[in-house]
Write an enzyme that holds these catalytic residues in place. Structure first.
Site, short mmCIF file in Angstrom:
data_model
loop_
_atom_site.label_atom_id
_atom_site.label_comp_id
_atom_site.label_asym_id
_atom_site.label_seq_id
_atom_site.Cartn_x
_atom_site.Cartn_y
_atom_site.Cartn_z
N THR A 41 30.44 84.54 70.63
CA THR A 41 31.22 84.23 69.42
C THR A 41 31.72 82.77 69.43
O THR A 41 31.84 82.14 68.38
CB THR A 41 32.42 85.19 69.35
OG1 THR A 41 31.90 86.52 69.30
CG2 THR A 41 33.27 84.96 68.13
N THR A 42 31.96 82.26 70.62
CA THR A 42 32.48 80.89 70.75
C THR A 42 31.53 79.85 70.15
O THR A 42 31.95 78.76 69.79
CB THR A 42 32.74 80.62 72.26
OG1 THR A 42 33.73 81.55 72.68
CG2 THR A 42 33.21 79.21 72.53
N HIS A 50 44.35 77.18 63.83
CA HIS A 50 45.21 77.62 62.73
C HIS A 50 46.67 77.32 63.02
O HIS A 50 47.11 77.35 64.18
CB HIS A 50 45.05 79.13 62.52
CG HIS A 50 43.69 79.51 62.02
ND1 HIS A 50 43.33 79.38 60.70
CD2 HIS A 50 42.60 80.00 62.67
CE1 HIS A 50 42.08 79.79 60.55
NE2 HIS A 50 41.61 80.16 61.73
N SER A 337 39.41 86.28 65.16
CA SER A 337 40.18 85.12 64.74
C SER A 337 41.66 85.49 64.69
O SER A 337 41.98 86.62 64.30
CB SER A 337 39.72 84.67 63.34
OG SER A 337 40.29 83.42 63.04
N CYS A 400 17.56 61.28 70.57
CA CYS A 400 17.81 61.90 69.26
C CYS A 400 18.19 60.79 68.28
O CYS A 400 19.25 60.19 68.42
CB CYS A 400 18.92 62.94 69.36
SG CYS A 400 19.50 63.53 67.76
N CYS A 437 17.13 66.33 61.28
CA CYS A 437 15.80 66.89 61.56
C CYS A 437 15.87 68.13 62.44
O CYS A 437 14.86 68.76 62.70
CB CYS A 437 14.88 65.83 62.15
SG CYS A 437 14.88 65.74 63.94
C1 LIG Z 1 32.81 83.72 61.86
C2 LIG Z 1 33.96 83.46 62.80
C3 LIG Z 1 34.89 82.49 62.50
C4 LIG Z 1 35.97 82.25 63.36
N1 LIG Z 1 36.80 81.22 63.11
C5 LIG Z 1 37.83 80.96 63.94
C6 LIG Z 1 38.68 79.87 63.72
O1 LIG Z 1 38.44 79.06 62.84
N2 LIG Z 1 39.76 79.71 64.53
C7 LIG Z 1 40.04 80.58 65.54
O2 LIG Z 1 41.05 80.42 66.18
N3 LIG Z 1 39.19 81.60 65.83
C8 LIG Z 1 38.09 81.80 65.06
N4 LIG Z 1 37.23 82.81 65.33
C9 LIG Z 1 37.47 83.64 66.50
C10 LIG Z 1 36.97 82.95 67.78
O3 LIG Z 1 35.69 82.45 67.60
C11 LIG Z 1 36.99 83.98 68.91
O4 LIG Z 1 38.28 84.50 69.01
C12 LIG Z 1 36.57 83.42 70.25
O5 LIG Z 1 35.40 82.68 70.19
C13 LIG Z 1 36.39 84.59 71.21
O6 LIG Z 1 35.96 84.10 72.43
P1 LIG Z 1 35.59 85.09 73.62
O7 LIG Z 1 35.49 84.27 74.82
O8 LIG Z 1 36.52 86.25 73.61
O9 LIG Z 1 34.19 85.71 73.17
P2 LIG Z 1 32.71 85.17 73.41
O10 LIG Z 1 32.58 83.76 73.03
O11 LIG Z 1 31.80 86.14 72.70
O12 LIG Z 1 32.52 85.26 74.96
C14 LIG Z 1 32.29 86.48 75.64
C15 LIG Z 1 31.25 86.20 76.70
O13 LIG Z 1 31.08 87.35 77.51
C16 LIG Z 1 29.73 87.40 77.90
N5 LIG Z 1 29.42 88.78 78.34
C17 LIG Z 1 29.34 89.88 77.57
N6 LIG Z 1 28.99 90.93 78.31
C18 LIG Z 1 28.85 90.50 79.59
C19 LIG Z 1 28.49 91.12 80.81
N7 LIG Z 1 28.16 92.43 80.87
N8 LIG Z 1 28.45 90.37 81.94
C20 LIG Z 1 28.75 89.03 81.90
N9 LIG Z 1 29.08 88.39 80.75
C21 LIG Z 1 29.14 89.11 79.62
C22 LIG Z 1 29.00 86.98 76.63
O14 LIG Z 1 27.67 86.57 76.87
C23 LIG Z 1 29.89 85.88 76.10
O15 LIG Z 1 29.47 84.60 76.53
C24 LIG Z 1 36.13 83.04 64.52
C25 LIG Z 1 35.16 84.01 64.83
C26 LIG Z 1 34.06 84.17 64.01
C27 LIG Z 1 32.97 85.11 64.39
#
Ligand SMILES: Cc1cc2nc3c(=O)[nH]c(=O)nc-3n(C[C@H](O)[C@H](O)[C@H](O)COP(=O)(O)OP(=O)(O)OC[C@H]3O[C@@H](n4cnc5c(N)ncnc54)[C@H](O)[C@@H]3O)c2cc1C
Length: 488
Positions: A41-42, A50, A337, A400, A437
């Site tokens: 998701t990151t 925000h 989010s 690039c 590109c």
């Molecule tokens: C469309 C959209 C817009 C958004 N806009 C905003 C914004 O503007 N501002 C804001 O504050 N937030 C925003 N968010 C929310 C924000 O992006 C998320 O809260 C954040 O990226 C979550 O990060 P994470 O590390 O929890 O998840 P992730 O980035 O998904 O990281 C989880 C990781 O765990 C790994 N993983 C999963 N299973 C396993 C396993 N079995 N073994 C080892 N590794 C594993 C995955 O590969 C992944 O890399 C938005 C989200 C979306 C989808």
């Protein structure tokens, strides 16, 4: 060896926790299933920090967002990742919407969000954001809202954590966890790890990880958000523009990026496939239509890419931040989010949990909170550049052309503390392939550099890890049959 803490998941949340804990004298390891960090998701979100007025007051994510926003100033300064507090507008296009803005302002101020004001003077609004729809009747201005590059920030967090001793292991998908005698044994396809404490930051897969230790109390559903990205300089926005929210959504925004692009998105589609980041004709129409209400002159002909990200939506709709009943197992799940904004505040919670678990948190004498800014061709003066090229000619070899990225920046990205090993890893660290590109010219050169620097054959260079190789063999080594795909 037994780790003190193992973090599962290398998104912004896992990496932020790793960096926060790296100041303590602890043995820490982060396991990520993909070949690169920030692959979930990151990688696909709006990158908005925000201000914090949007989430309902009963949700813990509201307070974590407000606190998280404040923590960005120091973090960006220490870690040298690009971040700008450009401010946001919530845009009212009808008089009836003003009361929504007034209420958000009132509650926001009560909750400690600085600078919130409702502006009704159209001339002032147009001066602050000339591209806004002429029909605007008022805006809620939040000056503390900002923009960040989510993946560049994640790499900065990880590089600093690694420099302070955290071990990052990529391509390590956690498959099994056993808990016995206050120790977790974690199995991936190829290795086994032991740790006293485990932090589950696995994004869309966090419920699956939680179930591995028998904790089955939430589900995570993917909700897709599509975007359209416009070419650099096609439109220059000063502010992040949101529509007046409805009960279910903050709505589709129009927003500048730190690299001078503009994007519109995201919409919100509940789907079932946690890998489906495709874009759809209907979705793109929906976001364009919504974006045009905020900025009628969206530069549609200058669109360079469509993409989508998946929100990890928990059935509670709020963050799940739990020191669970399994001693030493912490769930950081359902971080939808504003998770990116909240990450530093979430990491503070993890520190509190570890304290409660009796983990000794002694600050390391040699802890270094700073990470040097990666050197960029674009930041040098002509004289500096001449000197750099004299010292190392790879500063002068532009790989690039769209984004003006020299070979040296790519080499540096490969040899960073948690270095890039794939073409996408390079793209997200230093931008070759992000321009107009989209990699058409530079990709073969990037493959060549990765092969040389990692000392692997061309055929082993991948786009984003397993089964995404670009090349199968040298043409001269193939038989005619193989070249023609099996037909003689
Ligand atoms: C469309 C959209 C817009 C958004 N806009 C905003 C914004 O503007 N501002 C804001 O504050 N937030 C925003 N968010 C929310 C924000 O992006 C998320 O809260 C954040 O990226 C979550 O990060 P994470 O590390 O929890 O998840 P992730 O980035 O998904 O990281 C989880 C990781 O765990 C790994 N993983 C999963 N299973 C396993 C396993 N079995 N073994 C080892 N590794 C594993 C995955 O590969 C992944 O890399 C938005 C989200 C979306 C989808």
């Amino acid at each position: 060896m037994i780790y003190d803490v193992i973090i599962i998941g290398g998104g912004v949340i896992g990496c932020c926790i790793a960096r926060t804990l790296s100041k303590y004298d602890l043995k820490i390891c982060l396991l990520e299933k993909e070949a690169e960090l920030a692959s979930g998701t990151t990688k696909g979100n709006s990158g908005v920090v925000h201000a914090g007025y949007a989430a309902p007051r009963e949700y813990i994510k509201r307070n974590l967002c407000i606190r998280g926003n404040k923590l960005y100033t120091q973090a960006a300064e220490e870690l040298n990742f690009p971040f700008q507090r450009i401010g946001s507008f919530v845009v009212a296009l009808e008089d009836s919407q003003i009361k929504v803005l007034e209420e958000q302002r009132r509650q926001g101020i009560q909750d400690g969000i600085p600078g919130l004001e409702v502006i009704l003077d159209k001339e002032k609004i147009k001066y602050m954001e000339p591209n806004i729809n002429d029909e605007v009747v008022g805006v809620l201005h939040a000056p503390t809202a900002g923009i960040v590059s989510p993946y560049e920030m994640t790499f900065a967090l990880a590089d600093n954590a690694a420099t302070n001793g955290v071990k990052f292991l990529l391509n390590q998908k956690v498959r099994r966890i056993k808990h016995q005698d206050y120790t977790f044994t974690i199995k991936t396809k190829t290795q086994e790890f032991k740790s006293r404490n485990v932090i589950n930051a696995a994004g869309l897969y966090a419920a699956r990880i939680s179930k591995l230790v028998g904790l089955d109390y939430f589900e995570i559903m993917p909700r897709r958000g599509e975007y359209i990205l416009f070419d650099r300089n096609a439109l220059h926005l000063n502010k992040i523009l949101f529509p007046t929210p409805t009960k279910v959504s903050k709505g589709i925004l129009v927003c500048p990026t730190l690299h001078e692009n503009t994007f519109v998105g995201p919409n919100a589609q509940n789907i079932t496939d946690k890998k489906d980041i495709s874009t759809t004709e209907a979705g793109l129409k929906e976001i364009l239509e919504a974006g045009r209400k905020l900025v009628p002159n969206l530069p549609v002909r200058s669109s360079i890419r469509n993409f989508a990200g998946l929100r990890a939506v928990p059935d509670t709709y709020d963050f799940i931040i739990d020191n669970t009943d399994i001693y030493g197992f912490i769930n950081i799940a359902g971080i939808l989010s504003p998770g990116l904004t909240s990450c530093f505040a979430i990491a503070e919670k993890v520190v509190e949990f570890l304290e409660l678990l009796g983990v000794e948190l002694k600050i390391k004498e040699d802890y270094n909170p700073r990470r040097l800014k990666p050197e960029r061709f674009k930041d040098f003066s002509k004289e500096e550049l001449d000197q750099k090229i004299k010292e190392d000619p790879s500063w002068g070899r532009i790989i690039c052309r769209c984004e003006t990225i020299p070979e040296k920046e790519i080499i540096n990205a490969i040899h960073a503390p948690v270095g890039a090993t794939t073409v996408d890893g390079i793209k997200f660290r230093c931008r070759p392939g992000m321009g107009r590109c989209q990699g058409g010219f530079c990709r073969p050169r990037v493959i060549e550099i990765l092969s040389r620097e990692l000392n692997i054959p061309y055929e082993e260079v991948t786009k984003r890890g397993e089964d995404t190789n670009f090349l199968i063999a040298k043409t001269k080594d193939l038989t005619l049959k193989e070249i023609e795909g099996g037909t003689e």
